[in-house]
Write a protein that holds these residues in place. Structure first.
Motif, PDB file in Angstrom:
ATOM      1  N   SER A   9       0.826  -1.206   0.000  1.00 30.20           N
ATOM      2  CA  SER A   9       0.000   0.000   0.000  1.00 30.20           C
ATOM      3  C   SER A   9       0.864   1.262   0.000  1.00 30.20           C
ATOM      4  O   SER A   9       2.040   1.231   0.374  1.00 30.20           O
ATOM      5  CB  SER A   9      -0.911   0.014   1.233  1.00 30.20           C
ATOM      6  N   LEU A  35       2.336  -1.242  -9.316  1.00 31.78           N
ATOM      7  CA  LEU A  35       1.694  -0.485  -8.240  1.00 31.78           C
ATOM      8  C   LEU A  35       1.906   1.020  -8.389  1.00 31.78           C
ATOM      9  O   LEU A  35       1.319   1.801  -7.646  1.00 31.78           O
ATOM     10  CB  LEU A  35       2.232  -0.939  -6.875  1.00 31.78           C
ATOM     11  N   SER A  38      -1.329   2.944  -8.856  1.00 27.00           N
ATOM     12  CA  SER A  38      -2.442   2.683  -7.931  1.00 27.00           C
ATOM     13  C   SER A  38      -2.636   3.877  -7.001  1.00 27.00           C
ATOM     14  O   SER A  38      -1.707   4.611  -6.696  1.00 27.00           O
ATOM     15  CB  SER A  38      -2.195   1.410  -7.128  1.00 27.00           C
ATOM     16  N   ARG A  39      -3.861   4.065  -6.583  1.00 27.86           N
ATOM     17  CA  ARG A  39      -4.209   5.175  -5.687  1.00 27.86           C
ATOM     18  C   ARG A  39      -4.604   4.612  -4.339  1.00 27.86           C
ATOM     19  O   ARG A  39      -5.320   3.622  -4.255  1.00 27.86           O
ATOM     20  CB  ARG A  39      -5.350   5.979  -6.271  1.00 27.86           C
ATOM     21  N   ASP A  40      -4.142   5.269  -3.292  1.00 25.80           N
ATOM     22  CA  ASP A  40      -4.398   4.800  -1.940  1.00 25.80           C
ATOM     23  C   ASP A  40      -4.226   5.972  -0.980  1.00 25.80           C
ATOM     24  O   ASP A  40      -3.572   6.968  -1.321  1.00 25.80           O
ATOM     25  CB  ASP A  40      -3.404   3.683  -1.608  1.00 25.80           C
ATOM     26  N   LYS A  70       2.568  -6.606  -4.773  1.00 26.71           N
ATOM     27  CA  LYS A  70       1.353  -6.740  -5.578  1.00 26.71           C
ATOM     28  C   LYS A  70       0.599  -8.031  -5.294  1.00 26.71           C
ATOM     29  O   LYS A  70      -0.618  -8.102  -5.449  1.00 26.71           O
ATOM     30  CB  LYS A  70       1.692  -6.651  -7.062  1.00 26.71           C
ATOM     31  N   HIS A  73      -2.453  -7.671  -3.142  1.00 29.33           N
ATOM     32  CA  HIS A  73      -3.669  -7.264  -3.861  1.00 29.33           C
ATOM     33  C   HIS A  73      -4.377  -8.487  -4.446  1.00 29.33           C
ATOM     34  O   HIS A  73      -5.590  -8.657  -4.293  1.00 29.33           O
ATOM     35  CB  HIS A  73      -3.296  -6.261  -4.960  1.00 29.33           C
TER      36      HIS A  73
END
Length: 183
Positions: A9, A35, A38-40, A70, A73
């Motif tokens: 993350s 990754l 990716s948005r978090d 990854k 996920h």
């Protein structure tokens, strides 16, 4: 004294990177290129993650799935798929490959009695093999079945995206490995 970290993350990436900068020992920070986009959520302030501490990404009671980067996920997607079949999968985000959080690993295996090790590297001589050996050495009496080890096929990674996808672990393959572990 070398440490190896591999966050999944954005929050862990921030917390582990800050911890790596402050650590007096050499730290290898592994990033997964898929990754990058990716948005978090990223915590404000001085957010730190302890190097060497795994995180339970999802609680479960039937099978433990151990993953990094990854693969966390994909393991979470597999756990959702397994839930539809009535299987409760615990997903452990190891976050650190060295030092390994043996306590968290053994506690999870004691709880579920089944283990699936997911690694995007090759099965032979890879991190998944080492993690499987660690589980067998430290939690053998708690296992009701052999450790299921999932990794990349023992071949060069193809450049073609469809071929690359066929040799790498994914949520579907992780769910299948969890089902095999529970037979």
């Amino acid at each position: 004294g070398m440490k190896v970290i591999s966050p999944w993350s954005a929050a862990d990436a921030k917390g582990l990177l800050k911890a790596a900068i402050r650590d007096p020992h050499p730290v290898v920070f592994l990033e997964h290129k898929l990754l990058y986009n990716s948005r978090d959520e990223v915590p404000d302030g001085d957010h730190l993650c302890e190097i060497g501490k795994a995180r339970t990404a999802r609680e479960g009671s039937d099978v433990s799935i151990f993953a990094t980067s990854k693969m966390v996920h994909d393991a979470l997607k597999a756990a959702t798929e397994l839930e539809a079949d009535g299987i409760s999968a615990e997903v452990i985000d190891l976050r650190t490959l060295r030092p390994l959080d043996n306590t968290a690993i053994v506690q999870s295996v004691k709880k579920t009695n089944h283990a699936v090790v997911v690694n995007e590297g090759w099965r032979f001589c890879g991190f998944g093999a080492e993690l499987s050996a660690t589980i067998m050495e430290q939690a053998f009496d708690d296992l009701d079945a052999p450790v299921e080890r999932l990794g990349t096929f023992d071949m060069p990674i193809p450049y073609s995206e469809p071929l690359e996808t066929s040799v790498l672990p994914d949520a579907e393959k992780i769910a299948a490995a969890a089902r095999r572990a529970l037979r």
